[in-house]
Design an enzyme around this catalytic site. Structure first.
Site, PDB file in Angstrom:
ATOM      1  N   PRO A 362       9.108  -8.502   2.257  1.00  0.00           N
ATOM      2  CA  PRO A 362       8.253  -9.522   1.651  1.00  0.00           C
ATOM      3  C   PRO A 362       7.127  -8.994   1.119  1.00  0.00           C
ATOM      4  CG  PRO A 362       8.198  -9.845   4.085  1.00  0.00           C
ATOM      5  CD  PRO A 362       8.922  -8.563   3.683  1.00  0.00           C
ATOM      6  N   ASP A 536       3.408  -4.742   2.002  1.00  0.00           N
ATOM      7  CA  ASP A 536       4.338  -5.593   2.814  1.00  0.00           C
ATOM      8  C   ASP A 536       3.689  -6.791   3.885  1.00  0.00           C
ATOM      9  OD1 ASP A 536       6.126  -6.499   5.138  1.00  0.00           O
ATOM     10  OD2 ASP A 536       7.021  -4.375   5.270  1.00  0.00           O
ATOM     11  N   HIS A 537       3.912  -7.962   3.619  1.00  0.00           N
ATOM     12  CA  HIS A 537       3.007  -9.076   4.079  1.00  0.00           C
ATOM     13  C   HIS A 537       3.348  -9.189   5.668  1.00  0.00           C
ATOM     14  CE1 HIS A 537       0.532 -12.319   3.999  1.00  0.00           C
ATOM     15  NE2 HIS A 537       0.555 -12.510   2.744  1.00  0.00           N
ATOM     16  N   ARG A 538       4.532  -8.431   6.151  1.00  0.00           N
ATOM     17  CA  ARG A 538       4.914  -8.670   7.461  1.00  0.00           C
ATOM     18  C   ARG A 538       3.755  -7.811   8.515  1.00  0.00           C
ATOM     19  NH1 ARG A 538      10.718  -6.468   7.367  1.00  0.00           N
ATOM     20  NH2 ARG A 538       9.654  -4.913   5.901  1.00  0.00           N
ATOM     21  N   VAL A 539       2.926  -6.794   7.662  1.00  0.00           N
ATOM     22  CA  VAL A 539       2.020  -6.185   8.356  1.00  0.00           C
ATOM     23  C   VAL A 539       0.693  -6.168   7.634  1.00  0.00           C
ATOM     24  CG1 VAL A 539       1.466  -3.809   8.845  1.00  0.00           C
ATOM     25  CG2 VAL A 539       3.904  -4.006   8.563  1.00  0.00           C
TER      26      VAL A 539
END
Ligand code: CAO
Length: 564
Positions: A362, A536-539
């Site tokens: 994402p 990476d929006h998860r990080v």
């Protein structure tokens, strides 16, 4: 020799059925009755065999196409004039296919239970035409299950077709009267239901229409030669021989085929653990887990041998993307002249990596303008001073150095996801995308934080040359923490690069341009470098990404900050 069209025969009420398997290819020599395709509705699948023996000259359909009675499937070169001699009257000849399904008469068939009963209801196998003693390959309900009318109860299969037998009534399964492997036929008792008052349906509307043999001479073969091609209808659906699956195709019920297709699982590569090698739901799930864990490779993955580029981003490619349609198959030659060239090896590998990264990460792209007026003046001045030596500072080298510094300040950018953990790296290797005649490769400048801009310029120049010459080795392309993709030598304003997993961010750079910048009193001409950071929006969330961008821009605006 003559060329004939083989068409889909009368397949009863089946309309617009999708092709889920193409079983022959151009050049294949096939026998009469050999299966050409598998088509599938939501409740049944069936194979469409050829009416003639011959050589496949052209395939007129592709995977995913919808076909109906009369759709031309293949162009077949058949031997012998007799085989294609036109009959005096153009009466169509036998359709030698899996016999077309015929709907059961409303309320008819052999579902003999009382239509008004609220008590126990017996559900029987309805009229399934000439299907004599078909094997039960799947039990889809168990005792205690509440079933709706039309819900599938069992799957039965001959060697050419499988179908689900739905319930004629709603109710609760009191007793299962068949077991896996049992042979059933019209009138066999399947289940006893505790009937639900008022839930009884008048007709098993969704009963998979049982195959009925086509009457000889009543099919859709375009070449009229009844005596030659008429094949006894019974031959179209030979008795089930479980030890010899037709064409060694995977044994799986329609629902399992659908399930596999939704997950993008190539059924031919799944080992069936069910009776007689049948593929079960857990076989498919196990296959997917194997691919995701890297323990199993699909044939498509094996076709592309692992290379350093693949290793550099070594997260296994998943089995597919649930819910996606097959890739559209278009006969481009129909619209004009075309030339087909195979993808380069690098393109095949990077394509797989890019597709995975695009789908699985994402990612968000954040833009920033860096004022590089002074830096560019400095770079030009140093290059002038070093003109004689030939050593040249590149903008890329400054960018690598700036990113190395920013990775130290923002350690999340120098991390990788590993399940629920974040791996923070204490080293700082920066990769850069290099455009080569064969495709994109990503060499790595190691320990960029410990090198001068001049060293980085020399090293990146050497790596770029090696890349263009196709001489990069595995060590040149592995271990990167972060990637720069610079299109500055070409142009562009902004773009959205794809994160190179397992890295968490990538910096895209385009061509610098002189822009008017308001200094509070007047517009000043400033050389502006467009930055595009994808993270990476998860990080990395938006605030952190923007801080990172602002910091990079500040370093480029005044490179003295690098020593702070
Ligand atoms: N703005 C303006 N000019 C720029 C610039 C920028 N951001 N970056 C480079 N230039 C200039 C250079 O100064 C050079 O000019 P001179 O010859 O007058 O000095 C010229 O453009 C050519 O530069 P270059 O791009 O060939 O060299 P580089 O060192 O900047 O980059 C490399 C090397 C390997 C990154 C580059 O050749 C390349 O392959 N880029 C393409 C990367 C790519 O395809 N990315 C997309 C991947 S998909 O995400």
């Amino acid at each position: 020799m003559a060329l004939i069209e083989v068409k889909v025969p009368d397949i009863g009420d089946f309309k617009d059925v999708a092709i889920i398997e193409v079983l022959v290819k151009v050049g294949d020599t096939i026998k009469a009755e050999q299966s050409l395709l598998t088509v599938e509705s939501d409740k049944a699948s069936m194979e469409i065999p050829s009416s003639h023996a011959g050589v496949v000259k052209e395939l007129k359909v592709a995977l995913g196409d919808k076909v109906n009675e009369g759709s031309v499937v293949v162009m077949l070169e058949v031997a012998g004039a007799a085989a294609v001699a036109p009959a005096p009257a153009p009466a169509p000849v036998a359709a030698v296919a899996v016999p077309p399904p015929q709907p059961s008469p409303a309320g008819g068939g052999s579902n003999a239970a009382s239509a008004s009963a609220a008590g126990p209801v017996e559900v029987f196998v309805p009229d399934i035409g000439d299907f004599d003693e078909v094997a039960v390959i799947e039990l889809m309900v168990k005792v205690g299950d509440t079933v709706k009318a039309e819900q599938s109860l069992i799957t039965v299969e001959s060697d050419k077709a499988s179908m689900e037998i739905p319930s004629s009534h709603a109710g609760v399964v009191r007793e299962l009267k068949v077991a896996l492997g049992d042979k059933v036929k019209k009138g066999s008792l399947i289940v006893v239901l505790d009937g639900v008052a008022g839930a009884v349906v008048a007709a098993p509307a969704a009963v998979v229409p049982p195959p009925q043999p086509s009457p000889a001479g009543g099919g859709s073969q375009s070449v009229a030669s009844a005596p030659v091609v008429a094949v006894p209808a019974a031959a179209a659906v030979p008795a089930h021989d479980p030890t010899a699956p037709a064409l060694n195709l995977p044994h799986a019920s329609p629902s399992m085929r659908k399930f596999a297709r939704e997950l993008g699982v190539p059924l031919a590569e799944v080992k069936g653990s069910g009776p007689k090698g049948r593929i079960t739901e857990s076989d498919i799930q196990g296959f997917v887990k194997g691919v995701m864990a890297g323990a199993v490779q699909t044939a498509a993955q094996k076709a592309v041998a692992p290379t350093p580029v693949a290793v550099a981003a070594a997260v296994p490619v998943g089995g597919g993307i649930p819910g996606l349609l097959p890739w559209p198959k278009v006969d481009f030659a129909k619209f004009g002249e075309v030339e087909v060239k195979p993808l380069s090896r690098i393109k095949k590998i990077s394509g797989q990596n890019l597709a995975r990264n695009w789908v699985m990460i994402p990612a968000v792209t954040y833009h920033e303008d860096a004022d590089i007026t002074d830096l560019e003046a400095f770079r030009v001045q140093i290059n002038k001073e070093n003109e004689k030596s030939g050593a040249k500072l590149t903008m890329l080298a400054f960018l690598v150095k700036a990113c190395a510094k920013a990775l130290q300040k923002f350690p999340e950018f120098n991390s990788s996801l590993d399940g629920d953990n974040l791996v923070y790296k204490k080293y700082c290797h920066i990769a850069f995308a290099a455009d080569t005649p064969n495709g994109l490769v990503v060499p790595v400048v190691r320990n960029a934080d410990q090198k001068s801009v001049s060293q980085i310029a020399i090293e990146s120049g050497e790596l770029a040359k090696k890349a263009r010459d196709g001489k990069l080795g595995p060590a040149d392309m592995t271990g990167a923490c972060f990637t720069i993709s610079s299109l500055g030598g070409i142009g562009g304003t902004y773009f959205a690069p794809i994160v190179n997993a397992p890295e968490v961010a990538i910096l895209g750079v385009n061509k610098s341009a002189m822009k008017p910048v308001w200094d509070g009193q007047t517009f000043q001409p400033r050389l502006t470098l467009p930055l595009s950071l994808t993270a990476d929006h998860r990080v990395i969330d938006g605030a952190l990404a923007t801080r990172f961008n602002v910091y990079i821009a500040s370093l480029l605006a005044d490179f003295r900050r690098i020593v702070l």
